[in-house]
Design a protein around this motif. Structure first.
Motif, short mmCIF file in Angstrom:
data_model
loop_
_atom_site.label_atom_id
_atom_site.label_comp_id
_atom_site.label_asym_id
_atom_site.label_seq_id
_atom_site.Cartn_x
_atom_site.Cartn_y
_atom_site.Cartn_z
N GLY A 1 2.04 10.58 -6.70
CA GLY A 1 2.45 11.07 -7.91
C GLY A 1 3.77 11.41 -7.77
N GLN A 2 4.04 10.81 -6.72
CA GLN A 2 5.98 10.37 -6.14
C GLN A 2 6.93 9.65 -6.71
OE1 GLN A 2 4.25 9.63 -1.77
NE2 GLN A 2 5.25 11.97 -1.73
N ILE B 1 0.72 -1.12 0.04
CA ILE B 1 0.03 -0.14 -0.26
C ILE B 1 1.28 1.50 -0.11
CG2 ILE B 1 -0.21 -0.08 2.87
CD1 ILE B 1 -3.12 1.05 0.07
N GLU B 2 1.92 1.37 0.96
CA GLU B 2 2.92 2.46 0.60
C GLU B 2 3.49 2.88 -0.82
OE1 GLU B 2 6.51 1.59 2.55
OE2 GLU B 2 7.71 3.27 1.59
N LEU B 3 4.37 1.64 -1.64
CA LEU B 3 4.11 1.71 -2.56
C LEU B 3 3.21 2.70 -3.56
CD1 LEU B 3 7.01 -1.27 -3.73
CD2 LEU B 3 7.18 0.36 -3.46
N LEU B 4 2.19 1.64 -2.96
CA LEU B 4 0.96 2.23 -4.53
C LEU B 4 0.32 3.99 -3.93
CD1 LEU B 4 -1.27 0.91 -6.26
CD2 LEU B 4 -2.89 0.97 -4.45
N LEU B 5 0.27 3.99 -2.87
CA LEU B 5 0.01 5.48 -2.39
C LEU B 5 0.94 6.45 -2.96
CD1 LEU B 5 -1.55 5.26 1.41
CD2 LEU B 5 -2.91 5.46 -0.65
N ASN B 6 2.45 5.97 -2.87
CA ASN B 6 3.72 6.77 -3.51
C ASN B 6 2.91 7.04 -4.81
OD1 ASN B 6 4.74 7.04 -1.06
ND2 ASN B 6 5.98 5.89 -1.41
N GLN B 7 2.74 6.13 -5.50
CA GLN B 7 2.30 6.49 -7.05
C GLN B 7 0.76 7.18 -7.38
OE1 GLN B 7 3.28 2.09 -8.33
NE2 GLN B 7 2.78 2.93 -9.96
N ILE B 8 -0.53 6.92 -6.05
CA ILE B 8 -0.70 7.51 -6.58
C ILE B 8 -1.20 9.12 -6.13
CG2 ILE B 8 -3.96 8.57 -5.28
CD1 ILE B 8 -3.99 5.19 -5.10
#
Lengths: 342, 342
Positions: free
Chosen positions: A318-319, A309-316
């Motif tokens: 835009g990081q 989820i950490e990786l996903l949120l980073n992508q969401i």
DNA sequence: CTGAAAGCGCTAACAA
DNA sequence: TTGTTAGCGCTTTCAG
């Protein structure tokens, strides 16, 4: 037909003779709203038992604040623990989580991934089914810029973020442990050939053998069929025994298989670990319940969920733009099934 | 920020110089659309990789075609199996399922039930958390006419549909079985007092005793604290032993507790079933893995799920108006832990 | 057989 | 500090 005679913002706006926008703002504590108006609005909202309509919110914001999760099976401790890890961080970040099962079926996986797409999830976390070879249904996500993170089982032909454990290393460690325990004739009960984990663990197994100068014996590489359940292990073990093959140690692709193996061995009066040592993979709760207790590789399931989820949120947010592949390590938990000093 | 540069109905309408409505109809095979127009529209939709926007659909239809499920824990075989039952029938009926965990926390349960309300689920299926005594968060659903079905653990103070198993009968059967096996000093390891199942099973236990003329002994009614985990059973059993109490049979409120008990007994060199017979409740997979294999009451989890969604859909479709309470029976699965003929 | 238009409940510029 | 307005993407009368 379900009826929602819910109070809406308009209702409370009319009642208070203000505009919708004012209500909207007051309800989210927007600073630019007069103290009294805000109070009045919030009070009336409470009185009317107002609940925001998320659907409308999502439509206008073009973001649902939900992320989809697809797992093969909920009824595996491993997967449900991963999900707990996902939820924990998701909730903290204000995201909801929609969980779906593919039931290890490719067809079902396609259906749910499309449903999730239509539901406009902001991102997707998935561990693919055993049958999945085609990944078109996930590529649609990419084409629509909806981020995906795979965990555990990934689509080999996609450039996406993933969280996996080091299967090769885990397998290597397990086999090395067995060798150091003095075992030489070590069998590996392998999983469905399509899965990457199957391949990786076989590699680790082979390399550990060769690292210690033990020649690879094809007869000791046992195929458990298409399942990862206890029965598959039981049957495969019985077949092995019937074929007159008797290793002094067994490294199984997963705990259920390992336990199936143990059951069969015991039924055939083969002593564990004296005659045959057994090591599993995953460290499910049953590992501590069987007798003797099963040595296994601990997959940090909760952590895997959190990382996904950490990786996903980073992508969401835009990081991250380039896919990131995180590999966690599985640690060997040695128990009685593989230690000779009992 | 996730961007959806998705093709919409408007896009394809413009391209084909027809109206939105025509596209909408064509896409759902509405009969009143010309063959060629329909074909053209469907072709273009495919080409544009069109996916319907469920959010918009839900908003306009005022129905999300999704039902919410709240369970205490996903990582229990029982709950995940119930969910599979729910999903199976839900999907067949065109419903999606949103699964949430309360993590046995009242606070969390309130949060997720509100989130689900805001997400406008068409109905809710829930098994309440261990802590839950107040049911206001569910009553809101009733006030908004969103149907609810409880399973397993229900809110005592609400008039709603529910699916439960006959705990009283199950407990009675288990204890009766032990008595017929010649046991007389039968202890019951009970669950958290707040749960109805705790009460019901205690009743069944007591009534079975009295039915066979065995006086109830308060010392044999063991409190396992607030948990239903293996550790709780282990500790409670050790305490019991320390207090010098030694029954000849134990009926535990659930399998994990039973297994905890078994572990402790074995650690204290108490033979199962010769000295103490053990029966659990739930028939989780571990029951077949412990040694000796654990006798347990089989809860038809999948069926419970199916029944829950069935009742719910009936209400959603307006067929049922009065709450219906379905009670399924648990059947005793006798294994080595309680049969003297070993 | 097809189109126009209103509406679902909420957000967010832009004005006032 | 508040109101106006347009818009999110789709469904659905009501007309034509």
């Amino acid at each position: 037909m379900t009826e929602y005679k819910d109070a809406t913002m308009l209702d409370i706006a009319r009642e208070l003779k203000v505009s919708k926008s004012t209500v909207s703002r007051a309800l989210k504590d927007h600073p630019s709203i007069g103290k009294k108006t805000r109070q009045a609005i919030q009070d009336l909202a409470k009185k009317y038992n107002y609940h925001p309509n998320n659907i409308a919110y999502s439509l206008s914001k073009k973001s649902t604040k939900t992320i989809g999760v697809i797992v093969p099976m909920l009824s595996h401790y491993y997967f449900s623990t991963v999900i707990s890890g996902i939820e924990e961080l998701a909730y903290k970040s204000g995201y909801k989580v929609i969980i779906c099962q593919s039931a290890e079926s490719y067809e079902r996986e396609v259906i749910v991934s499309q449903a999730l797409l239509s539901s406009k999830v902001d991102g997707l976390i998935v561990s693919i089914s055993r049958e999945t070879v085609n990944s078109d249904h996930f590529k649609v996500y990419q084409s629509k810029n909806v981020p995906i993170v795979f965990f555990d089982r990934v689509c080999a032909d996609m450039e996406v973020s993933s969280v996996t454990i080091d299967d090769y290393q885990g397998a290597f460690t397990a086999v090395e442990h067995l060798i150091r325990e003095g075992r030489r004739k070590i069998a590996h009960f392998a999983g469905p050939p399509l899965l990457q984990i199957t391949q990786k663990r076989i590699e680790g197994y082979k390399d550990a053998l060769s690292a210690y100068g033990i020649p690879f014996d094809e007869n000791l590489l046992i195929d458990c069929g298409s399942g990862l359940e206890q029965e598959n292990g039981s049957m495969a073990a019985q077949e092995m025994l019937d074929r007159g093959i008797k290793p002094d140690a067994i490294f199984a692709i997963c705990d259920p298989i390992a336990i199936g193996v143990m059951v069969t061995l015991k039924r055939n009066h083969v002593n564990i670990p004296d005659e045959v040592a057994v090591v599993g993979f995953c460290d499910e709760p049953i590992a501590r319940v069987v007798e003797p207790q099963l040595s296994s590789l601990v997959q940090p399931a909760f952590k895997i969920g959190e990382t996904s989820i950490e990786l996903l949120l980073n992508q969401i947010n835009g990081q991250d733009h380039i896919p990131e592949k995180r590999v966690l390590t599985a640690e060997l938990q040695i128990r009685d099934s593989s230690s000779s000093t009992i």
